[in-house]
Motif scaffolding. Sequence first.
Motif, PDB file in Angstrom:
ATOM      1  N   ALA A 120       0.842  -1.196   0.000  1.00  0.00           N
ATOM      2  CA  ALA A 120       0.000   0.000   0.000  1.00  0.00           C
ATOM      3  C   ALA A 120       0.875   1.243   0.000  1.00  0.00           C
ATOM      4  O   ALA A 120       1.947   1.273   0.606  1.00  0.00           O
ATOM      5  N   ASN A 177       1.278   5.340   0.791  1.00  0.00           N
ATOM      6  CA  ASN A 177       0.785   6.421   1.639  1.00  0.00           C
ATOM      7  C   ASN A 177       1.467   7.728   1.242  1.00  0.00           C
ATOM      8  O   ASN A 177       2.638   7.734   0.856  1.00  0.00           O
ATOM      9  N   GLU A 185       3.103  -0.281   4.694  1.00  0.00           N
ATOM     10  CA  GLU A 185       2.000  -1.251   4.677  1.00  0.00           C
ATOM     11  C   GLU A 185       2.161  -2.304   3.591  1.00  0.00           C
ATOM     12  O   GLU A 185       2.529  -1.987   2.460  1.00  0.00           O
ATOM     13  N   PRO A 244      -6.889  -0.852   2.709  1.00  0.00           N
ATOM     14  CA  PRO A 244      -7.498   0.446   3.043  1.00  0.00           C
ATOM     15  C   PRO A 244      -7.924   0.571   4.501  1.00  0.00           C
ATOM     16  O   PRO A 244      -8.121   1.685   4.996  1.00  0.00           O
ATOM     17  N   SER A 278      -4.836   3.929   6.646  1.00  0.00           N
ATOM     18  CA  SER A 278      -5.881   4.897   6.282  1.00  0.00           C
ATOM     19  C   SER A 278      -7.141   4.696   7.103  1.00  0.00           C
ATOM     20  O   SER A 278      -7.706   5.650   7.662  1.00  0.00           O
ATOM     21  N   GLY A 319      -7.210   7.630   0.216  1.00  0.00           N
ATOM     22  CA  GLY A 319      -7.236   6.419   1.023  1.00  0.00           C
ATOM     23  C   GLY A 319      -7.916   6.600   2.359  1.00  0.00           C
ATOM     24  O   GLY A 319      -8.764   5.792   2.752  1.00  0.00           O
ATOM     25  N   ALA A 320      -7.565   7.650   3.098  1.00  0.00           N
ATOM     26  CA  ALA A 320      -8.183   7.907   4.399  1.00  0.00           C
ATOM     27  C   ALA A 320      -9.518   8.614   4.249  1.00  0.00           C
ATOM     28  O   ALA A 320     -10.479   8.308   4.963  1.00  0.00           O
ATOM     29  N   LEU A 360     -10.083   0.770  -3.543  1.00  0.00           N
ATOM     30  CA  LEU A 360      -8.646   0.739  -3.805  1.00  0.00           C
ATOM     31  C   LEU A 360      -8.400   0.856  -5.301  1.00  0.00           C
ATOM     32  O   LEU A 360      -9.286   0.609  -6.117  1.00  0.00           O
ATOM     33  N   ASN A 403      -5.461   9.346  -7.864  1.00  0.00           N
ATOM     34  CA  ASN A 403      -6.090   8.143  -7.324  1.00  0.00           C
ATOM     35  C   ASN A 403      -7.486   8.374  -6.773  1.00  0.00           C
ATOM     36  O   ASN A 403      -7.829   9.454  -6.287  1.00  0.00           O
ATOM     37  N   LYS A 447      -7.601   3.856  -1.968  1.00  0.00           N
ATOM     38  CA  LYS A 447      -6.254   3.491  -1.529  1.00  0.00           C
ATOM     39  C   LYS A 447      -5.424   3.013  -2.714  1.00  0.00           C
ATOM     40  O   LYS A 447      -5.873   2.186  -3.513  1.00  0.00           O
ATOM     41  N   VAL A 473      -2.675   0.755  -4.263  1.00  0.00           N
ATOM     42  CA  VAL A 473      -2.101  -0.548  -3.939  1.00  0.00           C
ATOM     43  C   VAL A 473      -1.316  -1.077  -5.132  1.00  0.00           C
ATOM     44  O   VAL A 473      -1.785  -1.010  -6.272  1.00  0.00           O
TER      45      VAL A 473
END
Length: 356
Positions: free
Chosen positions: A53, A55, A79, A131, A135, A163-164, A317, A340, A343, A345
């Motif tokens: 993942a 971030n 992650e 996710p 996040s 993502g968050a 995602l 994006n 999330k 990935v």
Amino acid sequence: MSSPQLPKEFRKYVVHQLSTKFEEATKLETVNTAKALASLGPSDIAIRHQYWAINASDINFTAGRYDPTKKPPFDCGFEAVGEVVAVGSGVRRFKVGSAAAVMSYGAFSELQIIDERQVVPVPTVTPEVLPLLVSGLTSYLALKHNGRMTSGETVLVTAAAGGAGQIAVQLAKRAGNTVIGTCSSEEKADMLRKLGCDRVVNYRTENLRKVLRKEYPQGVDIVFESVGGQMLHDCAACLAVKGRLIVIGSISNYSSDADAPGKKATGFGTDSISTVSLLNKSATVTGFFLPHYTKDYPAALKDMMQAVADKKLIPLLETADWEGITCIPKAIQYLHEGKNIGKVVVPLHADRKARL
């Protein structure tokens, strides 16, 4: 105990130079698998990662902002999820073949050796769990502890398609609140409406401060803020009486290597908020850093995973067309270009079905 079907070598990203530019900061190094497994301690497990993942703060870490005492070379990435391929003699929670997720420094590796206490057991090796980790936990715990979120309030989520943000939107709506989300495109706006946003503000076509003052004259009760800069100031200006502004990041400032001439960048620019304006509204600005809430992870993850199973939470995602660890730099750039939805990935092997 270990799996017999491991490659002789694996690759991992190592920071050799402090910089927010990931490709300049890191080198993709090759490591002998047998030598790495020889260092396995009694409580360690080795995980062969299948999904990584991305971030926004990955570049803060490569710039050395999280731990100024840490000097290169050091591993990076926060992650990943994969399969346990070796366990130490004292390991009790995992066995070879178990699915496992990590939220610890050093995740950008095809094989990661890590203490089992730092690993999250998951039902299967699937990207959909990612996710919910950094996040999802940030959204869940920040809204709970810092936002003191209940119901019947107005909640503003910036970078709501990220993502968050996408998790925060759903949690706030599920709790019975009016939810406003900001984003940068109509494609993202459409997605946010489907997730339950009552009002979406595309900041490229609308002025957020004007929208909030006109449509929400009493102000916003909770702000989940991750952008920084002008966005932070607009949010602070539109807080309600007793409003809570939660700063979880400042992505607009992350790429900068200097906040001002001669000053090392912090990743938060020169953002500041008038304490007088806060006093006049009995409002609060609070920071949130996920590692300070480790004891709350299990209950939060259990709640979110149950919500996913009940189809009350949809973790989005995006994997684009990336495949393999060498695509991580491209994925980081993609995120920082604001492209994006959900999330970001990177899969070890491309799975064209694992999209939004």
